[in-house]
Each structure stands twice: as C-alpha cells, then as structure tokens.
Design a protein around this motif. Structure first.
Motif, PDB file in Angstrom:
ATOM      1  N   ALA A  93       0.855  -1.187   0.000  1.00 35.11           N
ATOM      2  CA  ALA A  93       0.000   0.000   0.000  1.00 35.11           C
ATOM      3  C   ALA A  93       0.888   1.234   0.000  1.00 35.11           C
ATOM      4  CB  ALA A  93      -0.930   0.013   1.208  1.00 35.11           C
ATOM      5  N   ALA A  94       0.379   2.302  -0.561  1.00 31.25           N
ATOM      6  CA  ALA A  94       1.116   3.560  -0.615  1.00 31.25           C
ATOM      7  C   ALA A  94       0.364   4.645   0.146  1.00 31.25           C
ATOM      8  CB  ALA A  94       1.336   3.997  -2.059  1.00 31.25           C
ATOM      9  N   LEU A  95       1.136   5.563   0.717  1.00 23.35           N
ATOM     10  CA  LEU A  95       0.567   6.714   1.417  1.00 23.35           C
ATOM     11  C   LEU A  95       1.253   7.960   0.899  1.00 23.35           C
ATOM     12  CD1 LEU A  95       1.475   4.366   3.713  1.00 23.35           C
ATOM     13  CD2 LEU A  95       0.085   5.826   5.175  1.00 23.35           C
ATOM     14  N   SER A  96       0.560   9.065   0.989  1.00 28.96           N
ATOM     15  CA  SER A  96       1.144  10.365   0.667  1.00 28.96           C
ATOM     16  C   SER A  96       0.603  11.379   1.664  1.00 28.96           C
ATOM     17  CB  SER A  96       0.779  10.777  -0.759  1.00 28.96           C
ATOM     18  OG  SER A  96       1.279  12.070  -1.049  1.00 28.96           O
ATOM     19  N   PHE A  97       1.506  12.165   2.267  1.00 25.55           N
ATOM     20  CA  PHE A  97       1.054  13.204   3.183  1.00 25.55           C
ATOM     21  C   PHE A  97       0.097  14.135   2.446  1.00 25.55           C
ATOM     22  CE2 PHE A  97       5.269  12.123   4.997  1.00 25.55           C
ATOM     23  CZ  PHE A  97       4.830  11.681   6.231  1.00 25.55           C
ATOM     24  N   GLU A 112      -4.778  17.653   8.861  1.00 24.21           N
ATOM     25  CA  GLU A 112      -3.618  16.925   8.363  1.00 24.21           C
ATOM     26  C   GLU A 112      -3.972  15.459   8.240  1.00 24.21           C
ATOM     27  OE1 GLU A 112      -0.460  17.839  11.112  1.00 24.21           O
ATOM     28  OE2 GLU A 112       0.087  19.613   9.970  1.00 24.21           O
ATOM     29  N   GLY A 113      -3.607  14.864   7.141  1.00 28.12           N
ATOM     30  CA  GLY A 113      -3.949  13.471   6.931  1.00 28.12           C
ATOM     31  C   GLY A 113      -3.114  12.835   5.853  1.00 28.12           C
ATOM     32  N   PHE A 114      -3.674  11.798   5.236  1.00 31.01           N
ATOM     33  CA  PHE A 114      -2.971  11.033   4.212  1.00 31.01           C
ATOM     34  C   PHE A 114      -3.916  10.697   3.072  1.00 31.01           C
ATOM     35  CE2 PHE A 114      -0.538   9.964   8.012  1.00 31.01           C
ATOM     36  CZ  PHE A 114       0.782  10.015   7.560  1.00 31.01           C
ATOM     37  N   GLN A 115      -3.351  10.648   1.878  1.00 31.84           N
ATOM     38  CA  GLN A 115      -3.964   9.920   0.784  1.00 31.84           C
ATOM     39  C   GLN A 115      -3.399   8.505   0.865  1.00 31.84           C
ATOM     40  OE1 GLN A 115      -2.550  12.536  -2.379  1.00 31.84           O
ATOM     41  NE2 GLN A 115      -4.654  13.134  -2.823  1.00 31.84           N
ATOM     42  N   VAL A 116      -4.272   7.497   0.817  1.00 30.28           N
ATOM     43  CA  VAL A 116      -3.806   6.125   1.025  1.00 30.28           C
ATOM     44  C   VAL A 116      -4.418   5.195  -0.012  1.00 30.28           C
ATOM     45  CG1 VAL A 116      -3.537   6.504   3.506  1.00 30.28           C
ATOM     46  CG2 VAL A 116      -5.660   5.515   2.643  1.00 30.28           C
ATOM     47  N   SER A 117      -3.674   4.130  -0.324  1.00 31.77           N
ATOM     48  CA  SER A 117      -4.232   3.071  -1.159  1.00 31.77           C
ATOM     49  C   SER A 117      -5.409   2.436  -0.420  1.00 31.77           C
ATOM     50  CB  SER A 117      -3.182   1.996  -1.425  1.00 31.77           C
ATOM     51  OG  SER A 117      -2.047   2.524  -2.064  1.00 31.77           O
ATOM     52  N   PRO A 118      -6.494   2.111  -1.118  1.00 28.26           N
ATOM     53  CA  PRO A 118      -7.613   1.443  -0.447  1.00 28.26           C
ATOM     54  C   PRO A 118      -7.206   0.150   0.258  1.00 28.26           C
ATOM     55  CG  PRO A 118      -8.301   2.235  -2.603  1.00 28.26           C
ATOM     56  CD  PRO A 118      -6.813   2.451  -2.514  1.00 28.26           C
ATOM     57  N   SER A 119      -6.106  -0.458  -0.169  1.00 32.42           N
ATOM     58  CA  SER A 119      -5.667  -1.716   0.450  1.00 32.42           C
ATOM     59  C   SER A 119      -4.986  -1.514   1.801  1.00 32.42           C
ATOM     60  CB  SER A 119      -4.688  -2.435  -0.485  1.00 32.42           C
ATOM     61  OG  SER A 119      -3.538  -1.632  -0.728  1.00 32.42           O
ATOM     62  N   LEU A 120      -4.695  -0.263   2.197  1.00 28.22           N
ATOM     63  CA  LEU A 120      -3.911  -0.030   3.416  1.00 28.22           C
ATOM     64  C   LEU A 120      -4.596  -0.587   4.656  1.00 28.22           C
ATOM     65  CD1 LEU A 120      -1.478   1.338   4.861  1.00 28.22           C
ATOM     66  CD2 LEU A 120      -2.983   3.309   5.213  1.00 28.22           C
ATOM     67  N   PHE A 121      -5.846  -0.208   4.898  1.00 30.61           N
ATOM     68  CA  PHE A 121      -6.520  -0.607   6.132  1.00 30.61           C
ATOM     69  C   PHE A 121      -6.676  -2.124   6.255  1.00 30.61           C
ATOM     70  CE2 PHE A 121      -8.287   3.782   5.434  1.00 30.61           C
ATOM     71  CZ  PHE A 121      -7.552   4.384   6.451  1.00 30.61           C
ATOM     72  N   PRO A 122      -7.169  -2.817   5.227  1.00 28.26           N
ATOM     73  CA  PRO A 122      -7.246  -4.281   5.372  1.00 28.26           C
ATOM     74  C   PRO A 122      -5.870  -4.934   5.476  1.00 28.26           C
ATOM     75  CG  PRO A 122      -7.901  -3.598   3.160  1.00 28.26           C
ATOM     76  CD  PRO A 122      -7.809  -2.362   3.984  1.00 28.26           C
ATOM     77  N   MET A 123      -4.851  -4.375   4.817  1.00 25.51           N
ATOM     78  CA  MET A 123      -3.514  -4.954   4.914  1.00 25.51           C
ATOM     79  C   MET A 123      -2.988  -4.854   6.342  1.00 25.51           C
ATOM     80  SD  MET A 123       0.028  -3.824   3.007  1.00 25.51           S
ATOM     81  CE  MET A 123       0.305  -2.470   4.152  1.00 25.51           C
ATOM     82  N   LEU A 124      -3.251  -3.737   7.018  1.00 26.62           N
ATOM     83  CA  LEU A 124      -2.794  -3.563   8.394  1.00 26.62           C
ATOM     84  C   LEU A 124      -3.626  -4.391   9.370  1.00 26.62           C
ATOM     85  CD1 LEU A 124      -2.104   0.288   8.485  1.00 26.62           C
ATOM     86  CD2 LEU A 124      -0.455  -1.566   8.204  1.00 26.62           C
TER      87      LEU A 124
END
Length: 813
Positions: A93-97, A112-124
């Motif tokens: 998964a990728a994140l960007s500030f 303040e947050g992140f743009q994240v790949s949709p796969s991030l939360f299930p992957m974690l």
C-alpha cells in the motif's frame, strides 16, 4: 510450603518491629524499581509494540534508494510495478502526506492526513470504529470523493455525531462523503485527522521521476526479510534496464516498519534505560548495606538460633525470605511511583513527539509491566540479600554470645564490606551523573548554537490556499501580496515575509538542479539542492545576513527575468573564492525546459534541518515568480509577537474567510520544538540524576549513622581520655570522606569509558553536541556536587557523635 509461610510471617513481624528501617528500605527500593518499571512500559509500548496491528513484525517499509539524494519516497510507476510483480508480499500500500482545508459555516480549519491506497486498512488488519474503509475501486479519479475520519476529529469537530456516516463535508473546496471513522489507537507515521483514497491518473501511472509516495508491505508468512530483499534487488536491476533515464542506479531497500518508526526516539529511550539501570543498581547497593547493617545488629539472635540447632542453610533461607519480602514491598511502592510518573511524563511530553510516535498517549502499567516488576523485585531481594545473609549466618557462637550483640567482632568484621558498598555506590553515581551532565551540556550547546537567523520577537503562522480560486498562479501570488501589504501596515510589525519552508520547521524540500558552469556527463550524477520560495522581506524578518549582491525586490515580478539567491555553503562548494553573482542555474535535470535563473545574491547559512546538522547547499526563489499554495508567514515585531496574532489572522481572513491560519508559533518555540527527544531526555535523566544523588546521600548517611552508633562505646572512651568534640567530628568526617574520595577516583576512571559510550555507534546516533566526552567542566562539577552531598550526609552523624556522653557510653559498653 509451610516452612515458607512460616518464614514469611516471621519476616513480616520483624519488619513491623523496625518501622524506621522498613520505611527507608522500601523507599530506597521504590526509587530504584519505580523508574525501571516506567521505562520498561515505555519500551514495551514504543520500541517493542508500537502498532496495535496483528502480526506487525511482518510489516515492512519499502524505500527507493536514490543514487544522489537522501530522500526515500517512491515514484508512482515504480510502486505499481512493485505491487504487480513481486512474489514476497501479501500486499503493498502507498501513502502520501495530504493536508486539507475543512470549510464550514464557522472558522475554516486546517486538517492533516494522508492519501492512502484502499488496500492499506485491510492490509494492516485494523477495523473502523464506525462505517467502513475504502472500497478497491474508490481510488479511481473519476469516482465520487470519500473520506474516513479519525476518532479525534469526529469527537472534537463533529461532536461525536452518530449519523456522521454518509454526511458530506467540504475539503479543499471539494465535497467528500464520510464513509468511516477510525479508532483512536490507529496511527501510522504521524497522527492524522482523516484519510482519503490515493488516486493515480494516466500521467501518474507512467511517472518515474516524481518521488512522493511512502510504501508499506506485508510479507507473506513464509518469507523472510532477506528473501524479500533479494527479490526486490532483482526487481530494481530489471527496472534500471527497462527505464535507464529515470531508474539508473536506483535501488530498493527494505526496513522493518517497527524499526523505522522508532529509529529517532530509540537512542533517547536506550539512554533512559541505562540511566534507570544505574539508579536501580545504586538502590540495590543501598539495600545490601541496610541488610548488612541489620544483620550485624542481629548477631546475638542468630547465634542463639545456631546454638539451638539451626543450620546455616536454614538461616540463609530465612534471611533471603526477609529480603525478598522487603523487595516485593519496595516493588509495590515502585509500581505506585511508576503510575504517577507515567501520568506526569505523558502530560509533559512535547506535542511533536505525540504527533509522530505511535501509542505514546497509551503508555501505562499493563500485565507485562507488573510481571517485570515482580521479577526484578524478587531478583533484587535474592541477589543483593545473598551477601548479607551469608555474612550474617557465618557466626562464632561463643564470641557473639559473650559480646551480647553490641558492636564487637561482628561490627568490625562487617565494616569492610559496608565500606566497599559505599565506595561502589559513589563510583556508580559518578558514572551516571557524568553521563547526565554531558547530555545536559549538549542540549545547552544546541540551544546556543548560531542558527544564522534571529528568533526573538518573531511570530510564524501557516496559511494554505485551497479551492478553485487559487488553482492559477496569479491568484495565489495576489493573495499573499495582499496579506504582506496588510500585515506590514499593522502597528508593531517591523518586517513581514513568507516562506515555503520555515528553518527548523520540520520540512526541507530538495530538487535536482543544473549549473551552467558545471555540466554533468551522466544524468544520474545531477546534484540536488534544498530550496525555499520566499518573499522580498523574508530575510529581514528573520535577520538573515546578506553577504553579496542584493535581496529580492519589487522588480522580481512574475514576467521579469528569473532570479535566484544562494547560501554561503553553495557558493563555497561550487565557486570557492570566485564571485557567483551573474552565474546561472535551473531547477531540474539538464534536459529540463525550465528557465535559467541568474544568481543575484548570497546569504549567510542558516540551520534548516536541525541545530546539530551542518548547513547544506540551498537556493532561494522569489515568491512572485514561483507562487505556491502553502506558505508560512513570518512577522518580526517591535514587542511581544504573540500580541499580533489576532490582528494578522483578521487581515488574512478579511481577504478570504475560507482560508485557515494555523500552526501559530513564535520562532523561539519553533527552535525549541526541533529538539523534542533531546529535551525529553534531559528532563528525564535530570530527574533520575536527582534520584541517584538522593540515594547516595541516604546510603552514606545510613552507613555513617550506623557506624557512629556501633562505635558509641569507642567514642565515649576517646572523649573520657580528653578528646574534644572537634576531634571526634574530624574523625568521623575523615572516615566518611575517605570512602567518598575513593569512590570518586574509581568513578571518574569508569566514567571516562562510559562517556565515550554515549558517542559510540551502540546507540545509533551522536548523543553529544559541542562537548567532549571527557569535558573537564562536567567531571569537576560532578565531583563538587558529590563532595558537597557527601559532606551533608556525613555531617549529621558526625555531629551526633560529638554529643555522646562519655559516662553513658561507657556504662552501655
């Protein structure tokens, strides 16, 4: 078991009969065990388990290894190739500030947050508190915009509204549908207010020269880190061959996500661990001394038990049971001290540490900490109670019964061991206090380092433009022109400027650049440089000295010839003693179509990244020619800068009430915030140093008090034979100071090695700045402090010795 219970009951009765001894011993142990329990909890939460994710040891940070820069972000096209071609990861998964302006009917707010790949939360492996996280197709740029909120934002801004799911909020002028709320415990890289899907358009999917992504992967259960690294090395070589213009010499590095997350705070925690270990050692030496003195005074009791048939093993077991019971009581008191200490610690933690280090706010005493405390208490009682127990159980029954338990042989035989223990704790305290002194002096040097700019009477605040109004460059430039003009007219405002990156503000931007005077044969060798976009009065607002040429002026407008200023380090690196004015450079590789910029000025170096870092080459670009959205306003005032904030914000909102003004700090606060781990280390090691000093005073005082009591008969004889109070005072002081001086000499020798350890690679960083590991000021100061503390500890027992009545002492003898 019955015998153990009998020993415990007997030991408890003895401790109750001597409440003074028991209280001092428990306090001594609490001062040693409490800090260790607290630091164990910190290590358990921060270093060992920083993420509340299942199987977090499988999580890996995946970095690009560029050939010519320190940046490790990943280009989108490379990330896509990694994801589709690897065999080692379950998922990536990728994140960007990402920051956003939340626009409501009330005051606008910066999030303040992140743009994240949709796969991030299930992957974690983390579940939302409410609603859902992103669907796989919601990263499509054409899809409706959605957002997931943090629990803090939901509670504080939306009043824990249970119907928040499917409501619409406006972020950067764009409507977003709230689809979920994440729990408070979820944090990755930094605290965040919200998350939105990371989208790649067609241009992004082929981009390999714009590196801005943070990439995380989860290894397959059967794959090791070394196996994954080997596969990614092969992939890097393949991409270098396929895309030589962008991926030449570009490698891939894997790091444990846990290790990478705590890398900055690990040295400080390990330093604290060393400090509390020394404190515990001093406390244990004190305990051994107390137990030895108590055992010596029980010679008659022990002799009677031996005469009645008790074996030496039985006596040792009884005495060890008593010392372990005492240690457990000290451990219980230590837990109470740790609970209180952790609450105080969390309340005093720098905000930027809470912002970047996961789980700091969750630290507490859990089952692991309790088990640790019990284990260390039992070990303390066994190890440091063993020598006194063995010494006490080895008695001459006839001699002890004749002396009646009053001083005599027992006292004289036990005195060398007690003296050795005093010398040991003084030596240990020297090592600890010298190390603490060096760390404190390092922070003092850091705070007094020449930053290259002035911090007094300077106010800073961030402004970020969003919405369709500011998509075009001229509109952005016009907004900040009006802000500068309005704020400059405020009473008390002496100079006003804006910058894209504030020195010591936590962010430094770097770009590759091309010098007209120094062409490169290989594009991979193109150098990089830190850059800042600033307004004409920025240098005056921060007091940055102009060395050559001129500053930016009103003539450097958008359609004027491009200009640039450089710092002293860049001038010396590329031109040496030659004049760089009039030379040209451009931001980008040699093939870039960006315009050439003429160097018009040179300014003095400033500390941009950190107070301990040497300045790097930097360039400054004029804001009118390079208008960006996110800027920091810098205001130099004639008085207290905080008084200007309300007026400055009012002027900014008068131009556009939808653009928030946030992150308001004085420049002195910015500088202080750049040293969170150093300040925390100094605060805590200072506390531990005071505890260590208190324990040394208690130990020396206890030994000297006991010695005076046991020598009361001898002192009475001396005074009966004509010795005056002054002679007795000198005798006791001389005896005590001899022990302290011997301890100081041994401790100084040991401290030379321990101090060097502070600057070794064992802790992974240089903990000292501007001070030698053998700094004489620190060593002398520690010796003076310990001598004064020792004199205070010795004086009162010595003074009591002068009050001995000779006839009464002789009768007692």
């Amino acid at each position: 078991m019955d015998t153990l219970l009998q020993d415990l009951k007997f030991g408890a009765r003895l401790l109750l009969k001597k409440p003074g001894f028991t209280a001092i011993a428990i306090l001594t142990l609490a001062l040693g065990i409490g800090p260790n329990t607290a630091i164990f909890s910190v290590i358990n939460y921060i270093l060992l388990n920083p993420f509340p994710f299942p199987n977090s040891e499988q999580l890996v940070a995946v970095w690009e290894k560029p050939p010519r820069a320190e940046r490790n972000e990943v280009a989108p096209a490379n990330f896509i190739d990694w994801t589709t071609q690897n065999e080692s990861f379950q998922d990536m998964a990728a994140l960007s500030f990402w920051n956003a302006n939340l626009t409501t009917s009330s005051m606008p707010e910066r999030l303040e947050g992140f743009q994240v790949s949709p796969s991030l939360f299930p992957m974690l492996g983390v579940n939302p508190l409410m609603g859902r996280y992103f669907r796989p197709d919601e990263d499509d740029p054409g899809k409706k915009s959605v957002a997931v909120l943090s629990q803090s934002l939901w509670q504080n801004r939306f009043n824990s509204d249970p119907s928040i799911i499917n409501q619409t909020i406006t972020l950067n002028g764009v409507p977003h549908t709230v689809v979920g709320v994440m729990p408070q415990s979820f944090q990755i890289y930094r605290t965040a207010d919200l998350w939105v899907p990371l989208s790649f358009d067609e241009e992004d999917k082929t981009s390999r020269d714009f590196h801005y992504l943070i990439v995380i992967g989860r290894l397959k259960p059967s794959v090791t880190m070394s196996q994954a690294q080997s596969e990614m090395d092969s992939m890097a070589v393949r991409l270098q061959q396929l895309y030589p213009n962008t991926n030449a010499n570009q490698g891939i590095r894997l790091f444990s996500l846990i290790e990478q997350t705590v890398v900055n705070i690990r040295p400080a925690i390990l330093l604290l661990l060393g400090a509390v270990a020394f404190v515990l050692l001093i406390a244990c030496v004190n305990l051994a001394n107390l137990l030895l003195a108590r055992a010596t005074s029980r010679q008659k009791e022990i002799s009677i038990r031996v005469a009645l048939g008790s074996s030496r093993g039985r006596l040792v077991r009884q005495l060890l049971t008593e010392s372990v019971l005492l240690s457990l009581l000290g451990g219980a008191a230590g837990i109470l001290m740790a609970v209180w200490g952790l609450k105080l610690l969390i309340a005093r933690l720098p905000e930027n540490l809470l912002y970047t280090v996961p789980r700091l706010h969750e630290i507490g005493i859990d089952g692991g900490a309790l088990a640790f405390t019990v284990a260390i208490s039992v070990l303390t009682g066994l190890i440091f109670g063993l020598a006194p127990a063995l010494r006490a159980s080895k008695v001459d029954v006839n001699e002890a019964l004749k002396e009646g338990g009053k001083g005599g042989a027992g006292e004289h035989q036990g005195r060398p061991l007690r003296n050795l223990l005093v010398i040991s704790e003084v030596a240990i305290s020297v090592v600890l206090l010298v190390s603490i002194g060096l760390v404190i002096r390092s922070l003092v040097h850091l705070l007094n380092v020449n930053t290259g700019f002035e911090t007094q009477n300077v106010l800073t605040m961030d402004v970020s433009l969003s919405g369709e109004t500011y998509i075009q460059r001229p509109q952005r430039a016009e907004f900040y022109r009006q802000v500068l003009e309005r704020v400059q007219s405020l009473p008390g405002a002496e100079a006003v400027g804006v910058t894209s990156n504030l020195p010591l503000g936590g962010t430094n931007l770097a770009r590759i650049f091309t010098l007209e005077d120094f062409p490169v044969a290989n594009p991979a060798d193109t150098p990089s440089v830190n850059y800042r976009v600033v307004s004409p009065d920025y240098f005056r607002a921060l007091g940055i000295t102009l060395l050559r040429g001129r500053e930016f002026g009103l003539q450097d407008v958008a359609d004027a010839p491009g200009v640039v200023m450089i710092n002293e380090s860049m001038m010396l690196k590329y031109w040496g003693d030659q004049d760089p004015l009039g030379r040209r450079l451009k931001i980008g590789p040699p093939a870039s179509t960006r315009p050439w910029l003429t160097i018009v000025g040179v300014v003095r170096d400033v500390k941009s990244a950190g107070l301990e870092d040497e300045p790097n080459a930097e360039v400054y670009l004029p804001y009118p020619q390079n208008p960006v959205s996110d800027m920091t306003l810098v205001v130099r005032s004639s008085g207290d800068p905080a008084r200007l904030f309300a007026a400055v914000r009012s002027e900014a909102l008068a131009i556009d009430k939808g653009q928030p003004v946030y992150n308001v700090r004085t420049m002195e606060k910015v500088m202080s915030d750049s040293l969170p781990t150093q300040k925390l280390s100094v605060m805590l090691v200072g506390v531990f140093g005071v505890i260590a000093l208190l324990l040394v005073v208690m130990g020396v005082y206890g030994v000297m008090s006991y010695s005076v009591e046991q020598r009361k008969h001898e002192i009475g004889i001396r005074m009966a034979l004509g010795a005056g109070s002054g002679n007795v005072l000198k005798m006791v002081l001389r005896q005590g100071m001899l022990l302290i001086i011997i301890g100081l000499v041994i401790g100084i020798a040991l401290a030379f090695g321990a101090a060097r350890l502070l600057i070794s690679s064992l802790l992974g960083t240089n903990l000292l700045f501007g001070v030698s590991a053998t700094d004489p000021t620190t060593f002398i100061s520690v010796m003076v402090v310990l001598v004064i503390a020792g004199l205070m500890a010795i004086y009162f027992p010595a003074w009591r010795a002068t009050k001995v009545e000779p006839m009464e002492a002789l009768r007692e003898g």
